[in-house]
Each structure stands twice: as C-alpha cells, then as structure tokens.
Write an enzyme that holds these catalytic residues in place. Structure first.
Site, mmCIF file in Angstrom:
data_model
loop_
_atom_site.group_PDB
_atom_site.id
_atom_site.type_symbol
_atom_site.label_atom_id
_atom_site.label_comp_id
_atom_site.label_asym_id
_atom_site.label_seq_id
_atom_site.Cartn_x
_atom_site.Cartn_y
_atom_site.Cartn_z
ATOM 1 N N SER A 1 -2.810 -2.712 -13.271
ATOM 2 C CA SER A 1 -1.482 -2.140 -13.495
ATOM 3 C C SER A 1 -0.881 -1.731 -12.152
ATOM 4 O O SER A 1 -1.476 -0.953 -11.414
ATOM 5 C CB SER A 1 -1.622 -0.924 -14.414
ATOM 6 N N CYS B 1 4.733 11.623 -11.455
ATOM 7 C CA CYS B 1 3.276 11.523 -11.374
ATOM 8 C C CYS B 1 2.639 12.686 -10.620
ATOM 9 O O CYS B 1 3.050 13.017 -9.505
ATOM 10 C CB CYS B 1 2.923 10.203 -10.693
ATOM 11 N N GLY C 1 -3.917 6.129 -8.033
ATOM 12 C CA GLY C 1 -3.811 5.115 -6.986
ATOM 13 C C GLY C 1 -3.085 3.858 -7.414
ATOM 14 O O GLY C 1 -2.868 3.621 -8.599
ATOM 15 N N CYS D 1 5.577 8.232 -7.111
ATOM 16 C CA CYS D 1 6.441 8.206 -8.297
ATOM 17 C C CYS D 1 6.804 9.639 -8.710
ATOM 18 O O CYS D 1 5.958 10.541 -8.671
ATOM 19 C CB CYS D 1 5.737 7.502 -9.451
ATOM 20 N N CYS E 1 -1.920 10.430 -15.419
ATOM 21 C CA CYS E 1 -2.752 10.411 -14.225
ATOM 22 C C CYS E 1 -2.509 11.608 -13.315
ATOM 23 O O CYS E 1 -1.403 12.046 -13.116
ATOM 24 C CB CYS E 1 -2.605 9.090 -13.467
ATOM 25 N N CYS F 1 -9.947 3.508 -18.324
ATOM 26 C CA CYS F 1 -8.887 3.478 -17.322
ATOM 27 C C CYS F 1 -9.453 4.090 -16.030
ATOM 28 O O CYS F 1 -9.903 5.238 -16.043
ATOM 29 C CB CYS F 1 -7.754 4.306 -17.903
ATOM 30 N N GLU G 1 -10.139 10.710 -11.232
ATOM 31 C CA GLU G 1 -10.160 10.756 -12.694
ATOM 32 C C GLU G 1 -10.364 9.384 -13.307
ATOM 33 O O GLU G 1 -9.977 8.372 -12.728
ATOM 34 C CB GLU G 1 -8.804 11.247 -13.207
ATOM 35 N N CYS H 1 -2.512 8.806 -3.838
ATOM 36 C CA CYS H 1 -1.672 7.602 -3.899
ATOM 37 C C CYS H 1 -0.510 7.728 -2.914
ATOM 38 O O CYS H 1 -0.017 8.825 -2.675
ATOM 39 C CB CYS H 1 -1.138 7.443 -5.316
ATOM 40 N N SER I 1 4.443 -1.595 -14.036
ATOM 41 C CA SER I 1 5.078 -0.334 -14.433
ATOM 42 C C SER I 1 6.564 -0.451 -14.106
ATOM 43 O O SER I 1 6.972 -0.233 -12.970
ATOM 44 C CB SER I 1 4.473 0.835 -13.648
HETATM 45 S S1 SF4 Z 1 2.167 6.568 -11.126
HETATM 46 FE FE1 SF4 Z 1 0.522 5.368 -10.188
HETATM 47 S S2 SF4 Z 1 1.561 4.301 -8.485
HETATM 48 FE FE2 SF4 Z 1 2.916 5.964 -9.070
HETATM 49 S S3 SF4 Z 1 2.325 7.670 -7.699
HETATM 50 FE FE3 SF4 Z 1 1.148 7.883 -9.608
HETATM 51 S S4 SF4 Z 1 -0.781 6.891 -9.189
HETATM 52 FE FE4 SF4 Z 1 0.666 6.159 -7.641
#
Ligand code: SF4
Length: 359
Positions: free
Chosen positions: A201, A126, A169, A123, A343, A112, A87, A119, A224
């Site tokens: 970031s 996410c 990612g 997190c 994301c 972005c 994306e 990834c 972050s």
């Molecule tokens: S927020 Fe960013 S670093 Fe964290 S799991 Fe999602 S894509 Fe990965």
C-alpha cells in the site's frame, strides 16, 4: 551485535551453512514450527546450532504491548533491538472474492506490517507522520512481525493469510528491504505466503510504482488515493505536490497485475472533505478504464484531530454510486476502532510509558 537470521533469504542462508540443505531445515523449524531458540532445532548437529547461535539471533522484534479488540483484531507494539517501537495489526476481515460474476465474502486473517520507524511522507491525518522519520526496517524486521503474530496467536503454520504493507512507513521508500521481505515471506520452506496474498500500500510515489512494476514480484498494489483533485489531495498528503494524481494513475496503468485481480484504491472518507456524491462521480471518471476496486474507510477519530468521521449513510450512498457505475467498491469495517488501529495511534499513546518497561 548478532545478525538477524530473518534477514537471510533461503539462498543467502544456504551459502552460510553447510551442507546447503540445512538452510531448508532451519527455515522449516523457524517459520513452520515457530522455534525461537537454535538449541531447539533437534535435527541439526550441536556444532551447527552453536555456530548459528554465535552469529545470529532469532529475535528481531519482541512484543512490548498488545491490545485486543472486541472484534478479534489485535494490535501489537513491537520493540526493536535498538529500542525503537513499531506497530503491526492482526485483522479478521471478510474479503470480497470474485468468482465469475459472483462476489462472495470469506473470513480471512490479514496482518498489516510496518516498513519503517516513522515516516517521511507527512500525511495530515496520520499519527505516524507526527513522530517524524527514524529509520528503515530491515527485511528481517518486516518478516519478524508476521512470524511473531502467527506464533503469539498460535495460528497454524499451514493457515494462509494476507500480508499488507500498510502499517507505519511508506513501503516504496524502503523498496529494497520490502522486496526482500516479500521474497522471504513467500518461500515455500518458510511462511509460504504467495505474493498474490501480499499487498503493498503506497501513498503514490509514481517513479517507484514503475520500479516495483518492473521487478514483477507478483504482489498486489493499493494506492492511498483519498481525494479526487490535486488541491484536496495535496492538503491531505503533501507528497501529492511531487507526484500528482495524474502521474499516479498513469503509473498504475502500466503496473503488471494478475488479470483476475484488481488495482486497489484506498479512499479514507472524511466528513465534509471528500465524501460527497460529486466526489464519487469524479472518482469513477478518474479510475476509468482501470480494473479497480475501491476500499472506503471511515476516518478513525481521535481527540487531537481536526477531521471528523463521515456518517454511515453518506458512505453507503458513495458506495452505491460507484457500484452503479460498475466500479467494485466495499466499505471496510473499521476493525479495531477500540484499539487505536489507525497507523501510529498505539505507538503514540504507549511509547512514553514503554520507554523503560516491557509488559
Ligand atoms: S499514512 Fe502512511 S504514508 Fe502517510 S504519513 Fe502515515 S505512515 Fe506515512
């Protein structure tokens, strides 16, 4: 399989084509005139075009789907050559600009981009994390997202914009390719996006922040952070168990940054988790004496999440507290809230439908 021309820096291309000045011509046609076929580069001899066509492709990504928000933001789902999808988002933002003591806001396009398919960081908030990690993107696949969006929206080549490495990612987990993409994007014969307009970031891999700092690329850094104590942060971002808050702040203190710029901290506000005034007080203490800017972002709600969006009043109170303590703080508008702009959300929703079709 053909190589991606967008993977080549100007210097690399200059070692492939002869005479080397042809590399500049090719860059200008591809990045400034948006050609997608070598046959259209009319200033090149036919034989050179044929050679390029034999070895390279210009199509590192193709648009698989897109979704436009009422606020003009647009989310893109790109298909890669191996059929994976990633994306990228085009955002129209009002940027806070410092001019001496004055802070003004100017409209600015920001793209972005993703740096990996999936990834590894995991997190808790996410969607990308839920799909696991597939592979790193090449430099050309990162650059291609910016080029494809500029071309699709017919953004004039000379129009400056910002690039944020903040999509799917962890950019520092693919540092070599991201660093190369930063260089290609900033090339004056190409998209010419100054490194000062490019922000990386990160979830906060402290040793890699040090490595990036030593590379001295001139990019901005956004951390972050999302929490002010290790216990909360480790729950939201398991990477914190390996690299805790103290190690991250320590690494950011040594990061070279243009004195007119600030170190950015992203703070995703989640109702009842990290949105209290007590958290704001601890955040001020933590960032002192860094020249910092804090971006408050309201958690983007979705059905299967356990987290809730904070109310506007608590975000404003949090912001006021930081500003009163002298920390520059803005509430990021939730651009594209109607288009799954957090994301991994668009990909998660559309990928099963797109496995065999391209819209
Ligand atoms: S927020 Fe960013 S670093 Fe964290 S799991 Fe999602 S894509 Fe990965």
């Amino acid at each position: 399989m053909k190589e991606f021309l967008l993977d080549c820096s100007l210097e690399e291309l200059g070692r492939i084509v002869t005479p080397p000045y042809r590399a500049k011509q090719i860059f200008q046609w591809v990045y400034q005139r948006y050609v997608s076929d070598f046959g259209d580069i009319s200033t090149l001899p036919k034989a050179v075009r044929a050679e390029l066509n034999e070895r390279f492709t210009l199509n590192a990504v193709s648009i698989a789907a897109k979704q436009k928000s009422v606020d003009e933001s647009e989310k893109y789902l790109f298909r890669l050559a191996d059929d994976h999808t990633i994306e990228a988002v085009l955002l129209l933002m009002r940027e806070a600009q410092e001019d001496g003591d004055r802070v003004t806001r100017q409209a600015q396009w920001t793209i972005c981009v993703s740096t990996q398919v999936g990834c590894k960081i995991g997190c808790a908030f996410c969607m990308t994390a839920k799909g696991g990690f597939k592979r790193d993107l090449s430099a050309g696949e990162i650059v291609a997202q910016v080029l494809a969006i500029k071309r699709d929206r017919q953004i004039p080549p000379e129009k400056s914009l910002n690039v944020v490495y903040m999509g799917m990612g962890e950019p520092l987990d693919n540092l070599e390719n991201v660093a190369k993409a930063i260089g290609i994007l900033s090339c004056e014969f190409g998209l010419h996006i100054s490194p000062r307009r490019q922000t990386l970031s990160t979830s906060g891999i402290s040793p890699k922040i040090e490595t990036l700092g030593k590379m001295n690329l001139g990019v901005l850094l956004a951390i972050s952070l999302h929490a002010i104590d290790d216990e909360t942060r480790s729950k939201l971002m398991p990477i914190n168990k390996a690299y805790n808050i103290e190690s991250i702040i320590d690494a950011t203190r040594r990061f070279p940054i243009d004195l007119r710029k600030r170190m950015m901290f992203e703070y995703l506000m989640i109702k009842g988790v990290n949105d209290s005034i007590d958290c704001a007080r601890k955040l001020v203490k933590l960032l002192n004496p860094l020249r910092a800017k804090v971006n408050l972002i309201a958690f983007n709600p979705r059905e299967e999440s356990n987290f809730e969006r904070p109310d506007r009043a608590s975000m404003e109170a949090f912001q006021r507290f930081l500003l009163d303590c002298g920390v520059l703080c803005v509430i990021r508008q939730s651009r594209g809230i109607d288009i799954d702009a957090a994301c991994g959300q668009l990909r998660e929703r559309l990928s099963p439908l797109l496995r065999h079709t391209v819209s």
